[in-house]
Design an enzyme around this catalytic site. Structure first.
Site, PDB file in Angstrom:
ATOM      1  N   ALA A  25      45.364 -38.152  21.031  1.00 24.43           N
ATOM      2  CA  ALA A  25      46.624 -38.219  20.078  1.00 24.43           C
ATOM      3  C   ALA A  25      47.788 -37.206  19.883  1.00 24.43           C
ATOM      4  O   ALA A  25      48.596 -37.537  19.589  1.00 24.43           O
ATOM      5  CB  ALA A  25      46.152 -38.439  18.507  1.00 24.43           C
ATOM      6  N   GLN A  28      51.250 -36.871  25.520  1.00 23.02           N
ATOM      7  CA  GLN A  28      52.449 -37.769  25.809  1.00 23.02           C
ATOM      8  C   GLN A  28      52.733 -39.380  25.252  1.00 23.02           C
ATOM      9  O   GLN A  28      53.538 -39.795  24.492  1.00 23.02           O
ATOM     10  CB  GLN A  28      52.859 -37.795  27.210  1.00 23.02           C
ATOM     11  CG  GLN A  28      53.523 -36.542  27.453  1.00 23.02           C
ATOM     12  CD  GLN A  28      54.561 -36.819  28.409  1.00 23.02           C
ATOM     13  OE1 GLN A  28      55.677 -36.999  28.001  1.00 23.02           O
ATOM     14  NE2 GLN A  28      54.425 -36.954  29.812  1.00 23.02           N
ATOM     15  N   ILE A  29      51.697 -40.130  25.812  1.00 24.49           N
ATOM     16  CA  ILE A  29      51.569 -41.437  25.565  1.00 24.49           C
ATOM     17  C   ILE A  29      51.546 -41.871  23.945  1.00 24.49           C
ATOM     18  O   ILE A  29      52.226 -42.570  23.394  1.00 24.49           O
ATOM     19  CB  ILE A  29      50.566 -42.085  26.380  1.00 24.49           C
ATOM     20  CG1 ILE A  29      50.917 -42.122  27.708  1.00 24.49           C
ATOM     21  CG2 ILE A  29      50.221 -43.699  25.677  1.00 24.49           C
ATOM     22  CD1 ILE A  29      49.501 -42.878  28.681  1.00 24.49           C
ATOM     23  N   ALA A  30      50.706 -41.118  23.383  1.00 22.37           N
ATOM     24  CA  ALA A  30      50.303 -41.089  21.868  1.00 22.37           C
ATOM     25  C   ALA A  30      51.629 -40.945  21.403  1.00 22.37           C
ATOM     26  O   ALA A  30      52.000 -41.515  20.219  1.00 22.37           O
ATOM     27  CB  ALA A  30      49.503 -40.396  21.332  1.00 22.37           C
ATOM     28  N   ARG A 105      43.440 -36.420  36.394  1.00 20.74           N
ATOM     29  CA  ARG A 105      42.776 -35.853  37.899  1.00 20.74           C
ATOM     30  C   ARG A 105      43.781 -34.689  38.126  1.00 20.74           C
ATOM     31  O   ARG A 105      44.791 -34.581  37.995  1.00 20.74           O
ATOM     32  CB  ARG A 105      43.480 -36.998  39.126  1.00 20.74           C
ATOM     33  CG  ARG A 105      42.682 -36.700  40.304  1.00 20.74           C
ATOM     34  CD  ARG A 105      42.806 -37.881  41.083  1.00 20.74           C
ATOM     35  NE  ARG A 105      41.857 -37.655  42.356  1.00 20.74           N
ATOM     36  CZ  ARG A 105      41.743 -38.868  43.387  1.00 20.74           C
ATOM     37  NH1 ARG A 105      42.062 -39.863  42.970  1.00 20.74           N
ATOM     38  NH2 ARG A 105      41.183 -38.591  44.395  1.00 20.74           N
ATOM     39  N   ARG A 111      37.790 -37.930  43.665  1.00 23.94           N
ATOM     40  CA  ARG A 111      37.714 -39.255  42.818  1.00 23.94           C
ATOM     41  C   ARG A 111      36.328 -39.121  42.180  1.00 23.94           C
ATOM     42  O   ARG A 111      36.234 -39.757  40.910  1.00 23.94           O
ATOM     43  CB  ARG A 111      37.908 -40.429  43.383  1.00 23.94           C
ATOM     44  CG  ARG A 111      37.951 -41.782  42.623  1.00 23.94           C
ATOM     45  CD  ARG A 111      38.621 -42.976  43.500  1.00 23.94           C
ATOM     46  NE  ARG A 111      38.736 -44.042  42.478  1.00 23.94           N
ATOM     47  CZ  ARG A 111      39.733 -44.313  41.742  1.00 23.94           C
ATOM     48  NH1 ARG A 111      40.994 -43.371  41.521  1.00 23.94           N
ATOM     49  NH2 ARG A 111      39.719 -45.227  40.876  1.00 23.94           N
ATOM     50  N   ASP A 172      51.028 -52.716  34.410  1.00 23.51           N
ATOM     51  CA  ASP A 172      51.539 -53.348  35.525  1.00 23.51           C
ATOM     52  C   ASP A 172      51.946 -54.777  35.523  1.00 23.51           C
ATOM     53  O   ASP A 172      52.983 -55.069  36.352  1.00 23.51           O
ATOM     54  CB  ASP A 172      50.383 -53.259  36.256  1.00 23.51           C
ATOM     55  CG  ASP A 172      49.243 -51.842  36.361  1.00 23.51           C
ATOM     56  OD1 ASP A 172      49.797 -51.164  36.636  1.00 23.51           O
ATOM     57  OD2 ASP A 172      48.270 -52.078  35.660  1.00 23.51           O
ATOM     58  N   HIS A 200      43.261 -51.070  37.561  1.00 26.96           N
ATOM     59  CA  HIS A 200      44.254 -50.404  37.403  1.00 26.96           C
ATOM     60  C   HIS A 200      44.429 -49.318  38.397  1.00 26.96           C
ATOM     61  O   HIS A 200      44.275 -48.248  37.777  1.00 26.96           O
ATOM     62  CB  HIS A 200      44.535 -49.969  36.006  1.00 26.96           C
ATOM     63  CG  HIS A 200      45.645 -49.086  35.704  1.00 26.96           C
ATOM     64  ND1 HIS A 200      47.130 -49.619  35.769  1.00 26.96           N
ATOM     65  CD2 HIS A 200      45.885 -47.863  35.311  1.00 26.96           C
ATOM     66  CE1 HIS A 200      47.810 -48.640  35.327  1.00 26.96           C
ATOM     67  NE2 HIS A 200      46.984 -47.678  35.150  1.00 26.96           N
TER      68      HIS A 200
END
Length: 346
Positions: A25, A28-30, A105, A111, A172, A200
């Site tokens: 939270a 950036q996205i939050a 990552r 991966r 997407d 995704h």
């Protein structure tokens, strides 16, 4: 007018608040997401909200700043904001969980190492959902690798229905819709029924064989509207597949604004349903699908949603071109799943 406003205010006072968790939270996205949720863009204009903000201990000072900003927005629907680094606080009595936080990552990271780190995170969060959340909670996994993280969370919360878990491929979907719209010179909402199949990741398959474009008030098939088959089978697909990397290259930061918008779109459709004759893309449990996709995966399909329940849109014809691409992204997901499950059992 005053009477109507008073009635609305009364309704807002009387509706029970729902508890919505956002993890990662302080990220950036939050930061792009929380205002839209708290304002009522996602769960409805008359639905009070308790926002629970979870992040790791070093991020708590940043989280305090986010809380102050949410308070300073003076939003009438926002009843309470709870910042925490503790899962027993974060996952308690949830109606909705938006799991944004994951291990990103890092340069030079395999991966496999990324999967191992995220299996640990989503095993913990799944177990916390199992122990503390409502069994009706709707869970959206955003943190990458989103499909496999979602599967691990679901497996770690066996008493919550598999149908209550999904991962984000709406970004997407929105990217695909927008590319077709720009190519045809129409608004994005004039394009419907694009599909994102699979993972995704860069193996996802953006498919417009069933999409329709409204051109001058008339619905035409996307292939007829675009009039460029080689673009639709080539650059269009790679543009959508690699869009996230292109944004990072240009912005030196990941796509936060568009991801937050897609999260809002996904959760709003899950809450209120999709329009008749339209389907959206969602990463969901593949059990019982009619497209020959291995069952124990979270795979992106076209779905309809009604009464907070999604159904895969069955029976779409699949040509050889699409089949090969749908199978390739499924194969990647099977490999990811098997690697993740080997870590889960350790």
């Amino acid at each position: 007018r005053k009477t109507a406003l008073n009635a609305l205010y009364g309704l807002m006072q009387s509706a029970d608040p729902i508890r919505v968790l956002v993890t990662g939270a302080a990220g950036q996205i939050a930061y792009s997401l929380l205002y839209s949720i708290a304002k009522g863009d996602v769960f409805g204009k008359d639905q009070p909200i308790i926002l629970v903000l979870l992040d790791i201990p070093p991020m708590l000072p940043v989280l305090d700043g986010v809380v102050m900003e949410l308070q300073d927005c003076a939003l009438p629907l926002l009843r309470e904001v709870i910042p925490t680094d503790k899962v027993e606080v974060g996952f308690k009595d949830l109606d909705a969980a938006i799991l944004v936080g994951s291990m990103p990552r890092k340069e030079g990271m395999e991966r496999k190492d990324l999967l191992k780190a995220n299996v640990a995170i989503f095993k913990t969060q799944g177990a916390a959902l199992e122990k503390y959340a409502k069994k009706t909670v709707r869970v959206l996994v955003v943190g990458n690798p989103a499909n496999t993280n979602c599967l691990i969370a679901s497996k770690s919360a066996p008493s919550i229905p598999k149908e209550n878990f999904s991962c984000l491929t709406r970004l997407d979907h929105n990217r695909a819709r927008s590319q077709v719209a720009m190519r045809c010179g129409v608004p994005a909402d004039a394009v419907k029924n694009v599909i994102i199949w699979g993972n995704h990741s860069s193996t996802q398959y953006p498919d417009v064989h069933h999409a329709m474009v409204n051109v001058h008030g008339k619905e035409v098939e996307a292939y007829s509207a675009v009039k460029d088959d080689s673009w639709l089978k080539g650059d269009f697909i790679s543009t959508v597949q690699l869009r996230g990397a292109a944004v990072i290259k240009a912005r030196k930061l990941s796509s936060a604004m568009s991801a937050a918008k897609a999260i809002c779109d996904h959760m709003r459709d899950w809450w209120f349903g999709t329009l008749d004759g339209e389907f959206m893309s969602m990463g969901v449990y593949a059990g019982g699908n009619s497209y020959g996709i291995p069952e124990d995966l979270i795979y992106s399909f076209p779905v309809h949603i009604k009464n907070k329940s999604w159904n895969i849109h069955d029976g779409l014809p699949v040509n050889d071109f699409s089949r090969a691409k749908m199978d390739a992204t499924a194969a990647e997901l099977v490999e990811e799943r098997d690697t993740a499950l080997s870590f889960l059992s350790q």
